[in-house]
Design a protein around this motif. Structure first.
Motif, PDB file in Angstrom:
ATOM      1  N   ILE A 281       0.852  -1.190   0.000  1.00 50.93           N
ATOM      2  CA  ILE A 281       0.000   0.000   0.000  1.00 50.93           C
ATOM      3  C   ILE A 281       0.887   1.238   0.000  1.00 50.93           C
ATOM      4  N   GLY A 282       0.604   2.156  -0.933  1.00 51.49           N
ATOM      5  CA  GLY A 282       1.328   3.425  -0.986  1.00 51.49           C
ATOM      6  C   GLY A 282       2.560   3.443  -1.851  1.00 51.49           C
ATOM      7  N   ALA A 283       2.962   2.283  -2.395  1.00 47.61           N
ATOM      8  CA  ALA A 283       4.220   2.207  -3.144  1.00 47.61           C
ATOM      9  C   ALA A 283       4.092   2.756  -4.557  1.00 47.61           C
ATOM     10  N   SER A 284       5.184   3.345  -5.058  1.00 45.79           N
ATOM     11  CA  SER A 284       5.304   3.782  -6.440  1.00 45.79           C
ATOM     12  C   SER A 284       6.447   3.016  -7.090  1.00 45.79           C
ATOM     13  N   SER A 285       6.676   3.263  -8.388  1.00 43.93           N
ATOM     14  CA  SER A 285       7.756   2.574  -9.088  1.00 43.93           C
ATOM     15  C   SER A 285       8.559   3.549  -9.934  1.00 43.93           C
ATOM     16  N   VAL A 286       9.794   3.169 -10.229  1.00 51.61           N
ATOM     17  CA  VAL A 286      10.647   3.970 -11.107  1.00 51.61           C
ATOM     18  C   VAL A 286      10.006   4.099 -12.481  1.00 51.61           C
ATOM     19  N   ALA A 287       9.486   2.985 -13.004  1.00 50.52           N
ATOM     20  CA  ALA A 287       8.876   3.009 -14.342  1.00 50.52           C
ATOM     21  C   ALA A 287       7.693   3.975 -14.386  1.00 50.52           C
ATOM     22  N   GLU A 288       6.895   3.975 -13.332  1.00 49.63           N
ATOM     23  CA  GLU A 288       5.734   4.858 -13.259  1.00 49.63           C
ATOM     24  C   GLU A 288       6.147   6.319 -13.293  1.00 49.63           C
ATOM     25  N   TRP A 289       7.155   6.664 -12.497  1.00 53.17           N
ATOM     26  CA  TRP A 289       7.591   8.061 -12.453  1.00 53.17           C
ATOM     27  C   TRP A 289       8.369   8.457 -13.699  1.00 53.17           C
ATOM     28  N   ALA A 290       9.069   7.509 -14.325  1.00 56.37           N
ATOM     29  CA  ALA A 290       9.699   7.810 -15.616  1.00 56.37           C
ATOM     30  C   ALA A 290       8.627   8.136 -16.650  1.00 56.37           C
ATOM     31  N   SER A 291       7.500   7.403 -16.603  1.00 59.26           N
ATOM     32  CA  SER A 291       6.375   7.682 -17.496  1.00 59.26           C
ATOM     33  C   SER A 291       5.768   9.042 -17.189  1.00 59.26           C
ATOM     34  N   ASN A 292       5.643   9.371 -15.900  1.00 64.23           N
ATOM     35  CA  ASN A 292       5.134  10.686 -15.514  1.00 64.23           C
ATOM     36  C   ASN A 292       6.016  11.807 -16.063  1.00 64.23           C
ATOM     37  N   VAL A 293       7.341  11.578 -16.025  1.00 63.71           N
ATOM     38  CA  VAL A 293       8.281  12.583 -16.547  1.00 63.71           C
ATOM     39  C   VAL A 293       8.084  12.745 -18.048  1.00 63.71           C
ATOM     40  N   ASP A 294       7.976  11.628 -18.771  1.00 66.81           N
ATOM     41  CA  ASP A 294       7.780  11.700 -20.227  1.00 66.81           C
ATOM     42  C   ASP A 294       6.506  12.469 -20.568  1.00 66.81           C
ATOM     43  N   THR A 295       5.445  12.170 -19.826  1.00 67.76           N
ATOM     44  CA  THR A 295       4.170  12.844 -20.077  1.00 67.76           C
ATOM     45  C   THR A 295       4.265  14.332 -19.757  1.00 67.76           C
TER      46      THR A 295
ATOM     47  N   ALA B 283       6.894  16.162 -19.814  1.00 66.71           N
ATOM     48  CA  ALA B 283       7.734  16.799 -20.827  1.00 66.71           C
ATOM     49  C   ALA B 283       6.900  17.202 -22.033  1.00 66.71           C
ATOM     50  N   GLU B 284       5.953  16.335 -22.408  1.00 64.40           N
ATOM     51  CA  GLU B 284       5.085  16.635 -23.550  1.00 64.40           C
ATOM     52  C   GLU B 284       4.106  17.749 -23.219  1.00 64.40           C
ATOM     53  N   THR B 285       3.425  17.629 -22.062  1.00 65.34           N
ATOM     54  CA  THR B 285       2.392  18.618 -21.739  1.00 65.34           C
ATOM     55  C   THR B 285       2.986  19.990 -21.434  1.00 65.34           C
ATOM     56  N   SER B 286       4.213  20.015 -20.912  1.00 68.44           N
ATOM     57  CA  SER B 286       4.861  21.294 -20.617  1.00 68.44           C
ATOM     58  C   SER B 286       5.686  21.807 -21.785  1.00 68.44           C
ATOM     59  N   LYS B 287       5.753  20.989 -22.860  1.00 73.60           N
ATOM     60  CA  LYS B 287       6.517  21.346 -24.064  1.00 73.60           C
ATOM     61  C   LYS B 287       7.974  21.641 -23.726  1.00 73.60           C
ATOM     62  N   ASN B 288       8.529  20.801 -22.863  1.00 74.63           N
ATOM     63  CA  ASN B 288       9.935  20.925 -22.476  1.00 74.63           C
ATOM     64  C   ASN B 288      10.637  19.604 -22.771  1.00 74.63           C
ATOM     65  N   PRO B 289      11.246  19.451 -23.954  1.00 70.26           N
ATOM     66  CA  PRO B 289      11.886  18.188 -24.303  1.00 70.26           C
ATOM     67  C   PRO B 289      13.081  17.844 -23.426  1.00 70.26           C
ATOM     68  N   ARG B 290      13.578  18.813 -22.673  1.00 70.38           N
ATOM     69  CA  ARG B 290      14.739  18.577 -21.808  1.00 70.38           C
ATOM     70  C   ARG B 290      14.349  18.224 -20.376  1.00 70.38           C
ATOM     71  N   LEU B 291      13.058  18.050 -20.120  1.00 63.08           N
ATOM     72  CA  LEU B 291      12.599  17.842 -18.750  1.00 63.08           C
ATOM     73  C   LEU B 291      13.260  16.630 -18.106  1.00 63.08           C
ATOM     74  N   ALA B 292      13.340  15.513 -18.809  1.00 67.82           N
ATOM     75  CA  ALA B 292      13.940  14.305 -18.234  1.00 67.82           C
ATOM     76  C   ALA B 292      15.386  14.556 -17.826  1.00 67.82           C
ATOM     77  N   ALA B 293      16.127  15.260 -18.669  1.00 67.50           N
ATOM     78  CA  ALA B 293      17.521  15.562 -18.348  1.00 67.50           C
ATOM     79  C   ALA B 293      17.605  16.507 -17.156  1.00 67.50           C
ATOM     80  N   GLU B 294      16.683  17.454 -17.078  1.00 63.65           N
ATOM     81  CA  GLU B 294      16.682  18.405 -15.969  1.00 63.65           C
ATOM     82  C   GLU B 294      16.286  17.732 -14.652  1.00 63.65           C
ATOM     83  N   ILE B 295      15.375  16.768 -14.724  1.00 62.22           N
ATOM     84  CA  ILE B 295      14.970  16.029 -13.527  1.00 62.22           C
ATOM     85  C   ILE B 295      16.073  15.090 -13.083  1.00 62.22           C
TER      86      ILE B 295
END
Length: 374
Positions: free
Chosen positions: A314-328, A330-342
């Motif tokens: 209960i309450g756990a997250s995953s690396v894959a989930e948050w990597a997906s959140n970062v990708d999304t 990056a698209e919605t904020s129109k910042n292609p460098r977001l993953a690198a900045e994070i």
């Protein structure tokens, strides 16, 4: 560093909010050492009812889930997630809801933001797309270019729609987002053809149905449907300095969630006993109960892990989930460098507390819930 003005500009740029999610704020410790530490709940839902039973159930003295941890929770109204996140950033509060579409770009702009997502309270995707039964909208792709009803101009429905269309290789540049409110006003906007669809949460759609408006649910795209909906964010400083209170808080929420899922009827009774002002004055108790049970028919399942989750904690997250959140984001904020900045996503979420949070007898809580009588 992001000052208040720049942070508000960031919120406006991404146009998102996590309206139904409770944010948690830590009050100052009680002077008496034997008194529990009060954890204030910033209620951005705008409705104090049993949709919050996943938190409130454990407050009842007959359960004492928080009291046994030396903490207690107290609700405080806030207008939006934007207010809660700003309060977190400026250290006015210690806990709050997090919407990745806001949180991740803000963290990229200010590496010293000092916030981390520490507990996933809504592990299934609770977002829904609803239309009139006869609507020509059949798939999520049909949302492109349409008038989308959202609760407000700061509502998460905007970012949800952007995210859904991006997954399908589409954009929302020709979409209109129209604030329709909740319940009856939202239903009227749909039936009067002022909007083509409404993107909201499961509980929001249920409130529209409760006023007699028939809805058809449009399936979410497969990848998006697998993403969780709600996290609780804490300050890294609090995580370091007051770990015990956080573990107690989240363990209390975990027990309350399990109790409310197992015995929703008694969880509603508990909520009404603790918050009598939340009980409807215009309906009989039976009518109010049936309404809440209907509103929570999907939400109570979304409180729980999916059967195919590899991590059942209960309450756990995953690396894959948050990597997906970062990708999304990056698209919605129109910042292609977001993953690198994070950089490493382990800097924006943590499971550090989760083993301790889950260190309780789940079978005993379920048994207690099944046998409980208020």
């Amino acid at each position: 560093m992001l000052d208040r003005r720049r942070f508000n500009m960031t919120l406006g740029a991404f146009g998102a909010a996590l309206g139904v999610a409770p944010g948690l704020a830590l009050a100052q410790s009680q002077p008496q050492s034997q008194s529990p530490k009060i954890l204030k709940v910033a209620n951005s839902a705008g409705v104090n009812d049993a949709q919050q039973a996943f938190i409130t159930a454990g407050r009842h003295p007959k359960l004492g889930y928080y009291q046994s941890e030396g903490v207690d929770v107290e609700y405080v109204n806030m207008s939006s997630i934007a207010q809660a996140m700003q309060a977190l950033m400026t250290e006015q509060v210690a806990f709050g809801p997090v919407a990745p579409g806001i949180f991740l770009p803000a963290a990229a702009k200010d590496p010293n933001l000092g916030l981390v997502a520490a507990y996933k309270w809504l592990p299934r995707n609770a977002n829904v797309i609803v239309v009139k039964p006869g609507s020509p909208i059949r798939t999520a792709a049909d949302l492109k270019g349409k008038r989308i009803g959202v609760r407000s101009q700061g509502d998460p429905g905007i970012v949800v729609t952007k995210t859904i269309l991006l997954e399908l290789g589409l954009d929302d540049s020709t979409n209109q987002y129209i604030a329709v409110g909740d319940g009856a006003p939202a239903g009227q906007a749909l039936t009067q053809d002022r909007v083509d669809a409404i993107v909201t949460y499961d509980t929001g759609a249920a409130r529209i149905e409760m006023v007699g408006v028939p809805l058809r649910y449009v399936p979410l795209p497969p990848k998006y449907a697998e993403v969780g909906s709600g996290w609780i964010c804490v300050r890294k400083k609090t995580l370091k300095e007051d770990r015990k209170s956080l573990v107690g808080l989240f363990r209390g929420i975990a027990k309350s969630t399990l109790f409310a899922h197992t015995n929703l009827d008694q969880a509603i009774n508990i909520h009404w006993a603790l918050y009598p002002e939340s009980k409807s004055k215009s309906k009989t108790e039976d009518e109010a109960r049936k309404e809440l049970q209907f509103i929570l028919k999907d939400r109570k399942e979304n409180w729980m892990r999916r059967a195919d989750d590899t991590d059942k904690r209960i309450g756990a997250s995953s690396v894959a989930e948050w990597a997906s959140n970062v990708d999304t984001a990056a698209e919605t904020s129109k910042n292609p460098r977001l993953a690198a900045e994070i950089g490493d996503v382990n800097g924006v979420f943590t499971n550090d507390l989760i083993d301790e949070v889950n260190d309780f007898d789940k079978a005993a809580v379920i048994k207690q819930a099944k046998e409980f009588k208020l």
